[in-house]
Design a protein around this motif. Structure first.
Motif, PDB file in Angstrom:
ATOM      1  N   GLU A   1       1.286  -4.501  12.452  1.00  0.00           N
ATOM      2  CA  GLU A   1       3.222  -3.843  12.730  1.00  0.00           C
ATOM      3  C   GLU A   1       3.778  -4.798  12.697  1.00  0.00           C
ATOM      4  N   ILE A   2       3.874  -5.387  11.939  1.00  0.00           N
ATOM      5  CA  ILE A   2       5.117  -6.969  12.189  1.00  0.00           C
ATOM      6  C   ILE A   2       5.684  -6.533  11.481  1.00  0.00           C
ATOM      7  N   LYS A   3       7.200  -6.198  10.801  1.00  0.00           N
ATOM      8  CA  LYS A   3       8.305  -5.965  10.085  1.00  0.00           C
ATOM      9  C   LYS A   3       8.784  -7.475  10.362  1.00  0.00           C
ATOM     10  N   PRO A   4       8.743  -8.080   8.541  1.00  0.00           N
ATOM     11  CA  PRO A   4       9.100  -8.591   8.557  1.00  0.00           C
ATOM     12  C   PRO A   4      10.940  -9.131   9.019  1.00  0.00           C
ATOM     13  N   THR A   5      12.025 -10.132   9.733  1.00  0.00           N
ATOM     14  CA  THR A   5      12.955  -9.687  10.106  1.00  0.00           C
ATOM     15  C   THR A   5      13.859  -9.327   8.141  1.00  0.00           C
ATOM     16  N   ALA A   6      13.765 -10.653   7.379  1.00  0.00           N
ATOM     17  CA  ALA A   6      13.465 -11.180   6.059  1.00  0.00           C
ATOM     18  C   ALA A   6      12.843 -12.202   5.717  1.00  0.00           C
TER      19      ALA A   6
ATOM     20  N   SER B   1      12.835   1.055   4.629  1.00  0.00           N
ATOM     21  CA  SER B   1      12.581  -0.436   4.852  1.00  0.00           C
ATOM     22  C   SER B   1      12.636  -1.512   3.873  1.00  0.00           C
ATOM     23  N   ALA B   2      13.104  -1.220   3.448  1.00  0.00           N
ATOM     24  CA  ALA B   2      13.037  -2.289   2.259  1.00  0.00           C
ATOM     25  C   ALA B   2      13.413  -4.096   3.143  1.00  0.00           C
ATOM     26  N   VAL B   3      12.772  -5.001   3.263  1.00  0.00           N
ATOM     27  CA  VAL B   3      12.919  -6.135   3.872  1.00  0.00           C
ATOM     28  C   VAL B   3      13.846  -6.986   2.884  1.00  0.00           C
ATOM     29  N   GLY B   4      14.853  -7.635   3.597  1.00  0.00           N
ATOM     30  CA  GLY B   4      16.253  -8.082   1.946  1.00  0.00           C
ATOM     31  C   GLY B   4      16.103  -9.833   2.689  1.00  0.00           C
ATOM     32  N   ARG B   5      16.285 -10.697   2.244  1.00  0.00           N
ATOM     33  CA  ARG B   5      16.812 -12.020   3.023  1.00  0.00           C
ATOM     34  C   ARG B   5      17.974 -11.758   4.132  1.00  0.00           C
ATOM     35  N   ASP B   6      18.824 -11.233   4.164  1.00  0.00           N
ATOM     36  CA  ASP B   6      19.692 -10.786   5.493  1.00  0.00           C
ATOM     37  C   ASP B   6      19.643 -11.100   6.789  1.00  0.00           C
ATOM     38  N   GLY B   7      18.002 -10.332   7.082  1.00  0.00           N
ATOM     39  CA  GLY B   7      17.902  -9.838   8.096  1.00  0.00           C
ATOM     40  C   GLY B   7      17.530 -11.350   8.965  1.00  0.00           C
TER      41      GLY B   7
ATOM     42  N   ALA C   1      -0.344 -12.528  -6.579  1.00  0.00           N
ATOM     43  CA  ALA C   1       0.793 -12.212  -5.944  1.00  0.00           C
ATOM     44  C   ALA C   1      -0.028 -12.093  -4.077  1.00  0.00           C
ATOM     45  N   ARG C   2       1.274 -11.915  -3.346  1.00  0.00           N
ATOM     46  CA  ARG C   2       0.121 -11.782  -1.911  1.00  0.00           C
ATOM     47  C   ARG C   2       0.346 -10.400  -1.423  1.00  0.00           C
ATOM     48  N   ARG C   3      -0.283  -9.842  -1.880  1.00  0.00           N
ATOM     49  CA  ARG C   3       0.111  -7.841  -1.731  1.00  0.00           C
ATOM     50  C   ARG C   3      -1.010  -7.783  -0.407  1.00  0.00           C
ATOM     51  N   ASP C   4      -2.052  -8.823  -0.103  1.00  0.00           N
ATOM     52  CA  ASP C   4      -3.352  -9.419   0.846  1.00  0.00           C
ATOM     53  C   ASP C   4      -2.273  -9.651   2.153  1.00  0.00           C
ATOM     54  N   ILE C   5      -1.319 -10.408   2.335  1.00  0.00           N
ATOM     55  CA  ILE C   5      -0.224 -10.310   2.896  1.00  0.00           C
ATOM     56  C   ILE C   5       0.721  -9.091   4.059  1.00  0.00           C
ATOM     57  N   ILE C   6       0.796  -8.953   2.275  1.00  0.00           N
ATOM     58  CA  ILE C   6       1.516  -7.761   3.395  1.00  0.00           C
ATOM     59  C   ILE C   6       0.815  -6.737   4.148  1.00  0.00           C
ATOM     60  N   LEU C   7       0.013  -6.838   3.380  1.00  0.00           N
ATOM     61  CA  LEU C   7      -1.142  -5.518   3.712  1.00  0.00           C
ATOM     62  C   LEU C   7      -1.585  -6.017   5.150  1.00  0.00           C
ATOM     63  N   LYS C   8      -1.599  -7.326   5.393  1.00  0.00           N
ATOM     64  CA  LYS C   8      -1.854  -7.675   6.682  1.00  0.00           C
ATOM     65  C   LYS C   8      -1.109  -7.284   7.652  1.00  0.00           C
ATOM     66  N   LEU C   9       0.278  -7.727   7.625  1.00  0.00           N
ATOM     67  CA  LEU C   9       1.752  -7.378   8.508  1.00  0.00           C
ATOM     68  C   LEU C   9       1.663  -6.157   8.753  1.00  0.00           C
ATOM     69  N   LEU C  10       1.415  -5.612   8.222  1.00  0.00           N
ATOM     70  CA  LEU C  10       1.904  -3.476   8.348  1.00  0.00           C
ATOM     71  C   LEU C  10       0.429  -3.073   9.463  1.00  0.00           C
ATOM     72  N   GLU C  11      -1.115  -3.704   8.854  1.00  0.00           N
ATOM     73  CA  GLU C  11      -1.870  -3.446   9.644  1.00  0.00           C
ATOM     74  C   GLU C  11      -1.171  -4.511  11.227  1.00  0.00           C
TER      75      GLU C  11
ATOM     76  N   LEU D   1      10.581 -14.032  17.556  1.00  0.00           N
ATOM     77  CA  LEU D   1       9.968 -14.647  18.126  1.00  0.00           C
ATOM     78  C   LEU D   1       8.735 -14.034  19.697  1.00  0.00           C
ATOM     79  N   HIS D   2       8.850 -12.942  19.387  1.00  0.00           N
ATOM     80  CA  HIS D   2       8.831 -12.420  20.865  1.00  0.00           C
ATOM     81  C   HIS D   2       7.266 -11.366  19.925  1.00  0.00           C
ATOM     82  N   ASP D   3       6.665 -11.647  18.381  1.00  0.00           N
ATOM     83  CA  ASP D   3       5.359 -11.415  17.304  1.00  0.00           C
ATOM     84  C   ASP D   3       4.924 -13.235  16.868  1.00  0.00           C
ATOM     85  N   HIS D   4       5.418 -13.892  17.872  1.00  0.00           N
ATOM     86  CA  HIS D   4       4.820 -15.498  18.102  1.00  0.00           C
ATOM     87  C   HIS D   4       2.625 -14.863  18.377  1.00  0.00           C
TER      88      HIS D   4
END
Length: 342
Positions: free
Chosen positions: A225-230, A152-158, A213-223, A296-299
């Motif tokens: 259930e938003i998974k960045p594509t890149a 589940s690592a997020v790269g730059r290519d998605g 470092a924005r650890r707080d943002i990563i935790l909010k996205l997890l909470e 887009l559906h995560d808007h």
């Protein structure tokens, strides 16, 4: 500081003992830390992430106005940020130093106090490193090891067509902090008892000298259930990082000038210096904010995440990468961030 201790009086191993004394492992993945030929780490159920950064005196930092403790803190943080930018968690770091003869034991302890403070705050173990002589000032090299759930690592290519482009925090402040520090350095040249004037600009100085470092943002996205594509962290400027994502993802983008988040102090400083504010926000770098894309559906969900702003969207590759100005004109996005090798 009085009673400075020459490094030669301790020797390399004495220095290492001094700066690593009292370290205790807090991560279950740290089996053996400082004190052997290598650290022993165990990551049985996750993917391992490794990031390295080197900071060189005169290229990346100026000790005229960068306190050693801040330098140590920043050296650790920029590596943590790379791990968070992959959606992971930093677990261990190693720190290696090239030290010139003008530094004392106390100087190196001050540097390490910053590294250790960052490790304490972010729950990371300092597990090793190296020290050597340097003929060209101070060199700080940090390697960070982290982990992420398997696959589940997020790269730059998605990034995909119609994905939303999001950024955390605000941009351009670290660059303005650097301009302010450089201005005061010039003003203080040759002056005795010079007092720099940072009144009302403390935020800019902190963004340059002590980023987070924005650890707080990563935790909010997890909470949520938003998974960045890149995803990428902004070390070289928004334009440069956006182009990295578009190149890796074979995509184009549209970023809207009026949506780029900029702090009030940044705007005031740009006006004071006669600089273009948007150019500073696009190309300044060293903000260590997260730039990422989501479907887009995560808007509706992403709008609810505090500290995150939608600034544009991904388009098909043949439409290219552009900044849409306030009056609707499209300007090609160019990487004008700082290039140390140019």
């Amino acid at each position: 500081m009085s009673n400075q201790t020459e490094i030669a009086s301790l020797g390399e191993f004495g220095l290492i003992d001094r700066i690593t004394s009292g370290l205790t492992a807090r991560q279950p993945s740290t089996l053996k830390s400082v004190g052997d030929d290598a650290a022993v780490l165990s990551y049985p159920d996750t993917d391992v992430l490794v990031s390295s950064d080197m900071l060189v005196e005169g290229v990346h930092f100026d000790l005229t106005y960068v306190p050693l403790k801040h330098l140590g803190y920043k050296a650790a943080i920029v590596n943590f940020s790379d791990i968070y930018a992959m959606g992971g968690t930093p677990r261990q770091i190693t720190v290696s130093l090239g030290i010139s003869s003008r530094f004392t034991v106390e100087h190196i302890e001050e540097l390490y106090s910053g590294v250790r403070l960052a490790c304490d705050i972010y729950g990371v173990d300092l597990v090793g490193g190296d020290t050597t002589a340097s003929r060209s000032g101070l060199v700080v090299s940090v390697t960070c090891i982290g982990d992420v759930a398997r696959g589940s690592a997020v790269g730059r290519d998605g990034a995909k067509d119609t994905d939303l482009i999001c950024v955390s925090g605000d941009l351009g402040a670290a660059y303005m902090g650097l301009q302010l520090l450089e201005r005061e350095k010039v003003a203080s040249a040759g002056a005795k008892d010079f007092q720099p004037d940072f009144g009302g600009k403390e935020y800019l100085i902190e963004r340059q000298l002590k980023p987070e470092a924005r650890r707080d943002i990563i935790l909010k996205l997890l909470e949520k259930e938003i998974k960045p594509t890149a995803m990428i962290d902004i070390s070289d400027g928004l334009s440069s990082e956006m182009l990295h994502i578009c190149h890796a993802s074979h995509a184009g983008c549209r970023i809207y000038e009026d949506r780029i988040p900029i702090d009030y102090q940044t705007a005031v400083m740009a006006e004071e210096l006669g600089m273009n504010l948007v150019t500073a926000a696009l190309n300044g770098g060293e903000d260590y904010e997260l730039l990422f894309t989501v479907p887009l559906h995560d808007h509706e969900i992403i709008k609810e995440v505090e500290g995150v702003k939608v600034i544009g969207h991904i388009v098909k590759e043949d439409l290219g990468c552009a900044l849409v100005t306030r009056d609707g004109a499209e300007l090609p996005l160019k990487a004008q961030g700082f290039n140390h090798l140019s």
